[in-house]
Design an enzyme around this catalytic site. Structure first.
Site, PDB file in Angstrom:
ATOM      1  N   PRO A 288       0.811  -1.200   0.000  1.00 45.02           N
ATOM      2  CA  PRO A 288       0.000   0.000   0.000  1.00 45.02           C
ATOM      3  C   PRO A 288       0.852   1.261   0.000  1.00 45.02           C
ATOM      4  O   PRO A 288       1.771   1.394   0.803  1.00 45.02           O
ATOM      5  CB  PRO A 288      -0.819  -0.113   1.283  1.00 45.02           C
ATOM      6  CG  PRO A 288      -0.285  -1.270   2.031  1.00 45.02           C
ATOM      7  CD  PRO A 288       0.740  -1.946   1.241  1.00 45.02           C
ATOM      8  N   GLU A 289       0.551   2.150  -0.917  1.00 48.93           N
ATOM      9  CA  GLU A 289       1.185   3.459  -0.966  1.00 48.93           C
ATOM     10  C   GLU A 289       0.077   4.491  -0.728  1.00 48.93           C
ATOM     11  O   GLU A 289      -1.031   4.103  -0.348  1.00 48.93           O
ATOM     12  CB  GLU A 289       1.880   3.643  -2.324  1.00 48.93           C
ATOM     13  CG  GLU A 289       2.863   2.504  -2.608  1.00 48.93           C
ATOM     14  CD  GLU A 289       3.511   2.556  -3.977  1.00 48.93           C
ATOM     15  OE1 GLU A 289       3.695   3.651  -4.503  1.00 48.93           O
ATOM     16  OE2 GLU A 289       3.837   1.481  -4.509  1.00 48.93           O
TER      17      GLU A 289
ATOM     18  N   LYS B 232       1.844   7.377   4.364  1.00 51.00           N
ATOM     19  CA  LYS B 232       1.192   6.063   4.385  1.00 51.00           C
ATOM     20  C   LYS B 232       0.737   5.678   5.787  1.00 51.00           C
ATOM     21  O   LYS B 232       0.354   4.534   6.021  1.00 51.00           O
ATOM     22  CB  LYS B 232       2.159   4.997   3.843  1.00 51.00           C
ATOM     23  CG  LYS B 232       2.692   5.310   2.450  1.00 51.00           C
ATOM     24  CD  LYS B 232       3.837   4.395   2.058  1.00 51.00           C
ATOM     25  CE  LYS B 232       4.540   4.936   0.819  1.00 51.00           C
ATOM     26  NZ  LYS B 232       5.804   4.229   0.535  1.00 51.00           N
TER      27      LYS B 232
ATOM     28  N   HIS C 268      -4.168 -14.894   9.193  1.00 55.98           N
ATOM     29  CA  HIS C 268      -3.377 -13.669   9.173  1.00 55.98           C
ATOM     30  C   HIS C 268      -3.998 -12.530   9.966  1.00 55.98           C
ATOM     31  O   HIS C 268      -3.512 -11.407   9.927  1.00 55.98           O
ATOM     32  CB  HIS C 268      -3.123 -13.243   7.725  1.00 55.98           C
ATOM     33  CG  HIS C 268      -2.406 -14.288   6.921  1.00 55.98           C
ATOM     34  ND1 HIS C 268      -1.202 -14.834   7.331  1.00 55.98           N
ATOM     35  CD2 HIS C 268      -2.724 -14.906   5.770  1.00 55.98           C
ATOM     36  CE1 HIS C 268      -0.820 -15.745   6.441  1.00 55.98           C
ATOM     37  NE2 HIS C 268      -1.722 -15.811   5.489  1.00 55.98           N
TER      38      HIS C 268
ATOM     39  N   ARG D 243      15.640  -1.540  -5.127  1.00 54.44           N
ATOM     40  CA  ARG D 243      14.285  -1.972  -5.448  1.00 54.44           C
ATOM     41  C   ARG D 243      14.160  -2.407  -6.894  1.00 54.44           C
ATOM     42  O   ARG D 243      14.831  -1.874  -7.771  1.00 54.44           O
ATOM     43  CB  ARG D 243      13.286  -0.817  -5.209  1.00 54.44           C
ATOM     44  CG  ARG D 243      13.176  -0.392  -3.776  1.00 54.44           C
ATOM     45  CD  ARG D 243      12.509  -1.464  -2.939  1.00 54.44           C
ATOM     46  NE  ARG D 243      12.516  -1.152  -1.525  1.00 54.44           N
ATOM     47  CZ  ARG D 243      13.024  -1.967  -0.595  1.00 54.44           C
ATOM     48  NH1 ARG D 243      13.576  -3.097  -0.931  1.00 54.44           N
ATOM     49  NH2 ARG D 243      12.975  -1.635   0.663  1.00 54.44           N
TER      50      ARG D 243
END
Length: 287
Positions: free
Chosen positions: A2-3, A57, A108, A277
């Site tokens: 998530p950004e 974020k 989870h 990255r």
DNA sequence: CGGATTGTTCTTCC
DNA sequence: CGGAAGAACAATCC
């Protein structure tokens, strides 16, 4: 992963679903997902959620009549919030088509918040990098300090953004990933922004011309805005609070498209490693 | 089995 | 101090 657009999507849905609700019980299934000290549950029981803000974020929950209590929630890579309406409720309101595939709590699920109206909020996080952490006002201030300005915020103009980028050294990809320079971008939107602005990820930021830097800032604003509009990007893990994926993946130009043709010129999209990255770009369009 | 994956922080080095 | 590079965190996929 998530950004900013994914976190903003979650924030908007949380505001809709849980603001004004009172926490009846809290279950922590994994110690690392909440405060390390014991009284996380006790501190939250009976509190009513007043609002949910966001810096970069990071999500920030506030509570009614609690000026010194906040909850910071970071999803990191695999964190998810799922909201489930009260079981007994029937009739009005839309039903979630994902309900059948979403069984909660599951393997989870790290935290379960139950509200006084019998609805529930679940914090799921496969890799346990994310957290829900209670802090006081002072710690909240400290947590917000390191963040740079946000694209699309009214007080951050394109020309300020452009100046900021050109004043720095180092490759532009590392710069855009650095939350203390500009807040909100992550790996996906950095690659997409650089493609739209036709700038190579390895370019040193001090070599950008003014017009390149402005184009970059405009590109990031447009991309983030569009991504929020369509509910974010799901590449692997992202799901919104109803378990739905984001639709910006249909708009991706370079991320995950290595080996495929550039949509502008047909050149094969390359994937390399920049700033530690995975990095996707068109070697022809981007200079 | 090894390697890649990623947001963030921390360490080490120049 | 700025910047680069790597490690660490954790679990899963290929």
């Amino acid at each position: 992963m998530p950004e900013l657009p994914e976190v903003e999507t979650v924030r908007r849905q949380l505001i809709e679903h849980v603001v004004g609700k009172t926490i009846r019980s809290v279950e922590v299934f994994h110690a690392k997902s909440a405060n390390q000290d014991e009284d996380f549950e006790d501190a939250l029981i009976g509190k009513t959620i007043a609002g949910i803000d966001r810096v970069g974020k990071l999500l920030i929950f506030s509570f009614q009549k609690q000026a010194d209590l906040y909850m910071l929630a970071h999803l990191k890579m695999t964190g998810q919030f799922f909201y489930i309406h009260s079981q007994g409720a029937s009739g009005g309101g839309h039903t979630y088509q994902q309900k059948e595939i979403l069984t909660l709590p599951n393997l989870h699920t790290r935290i379960h918040y139950s509200f006084s109206d019998d609805s529930s909020l679940y914090f799921n996080d496969m890799r346990i990098f994310g957290y829900n952490k209670l802090v006081n006002a002072q710690a909240l201030q400290k947590a917000k300090e390191p963040f740079g300005p946000e694209p699309n915020s009214p007080e951050f103009s394109i020309s300020d953004c452009s100046k900021l980028l050109r004043a720095r050294k180092g490759n532009i990809k590392a710069l855009l990933l650095n939350q203390s320079i500009i807040a909100g971008l992550g790996n996906i939107y950095v690659d997409e922004t650089l493609f739209k602005a036709k700038v190579l990820p390895t370019r040193s930021s001090d070599t950008l011309t003014t017009s390149e830097a402005k184009l970059l800032c405009e590109a990031m604003s447009a991309i983030l805005k569009k991504a929020i509009e369509v509910g974010g990007t799901t590449f692997q893990h992202f799901k919104d609070t109803g378990g739905k994926h984001g639709n910006y993946r249909d708009y991706l130009q370079v991320f995950g498209r290595q080996g495929q043709q550039c949509t502008l010129c047909g050149t094969t999209i390359q994937k390399t490693r920049v700033a530690g990255r995975g990095t996707h770009f068109c070697p022809n369009c981007q200079r």
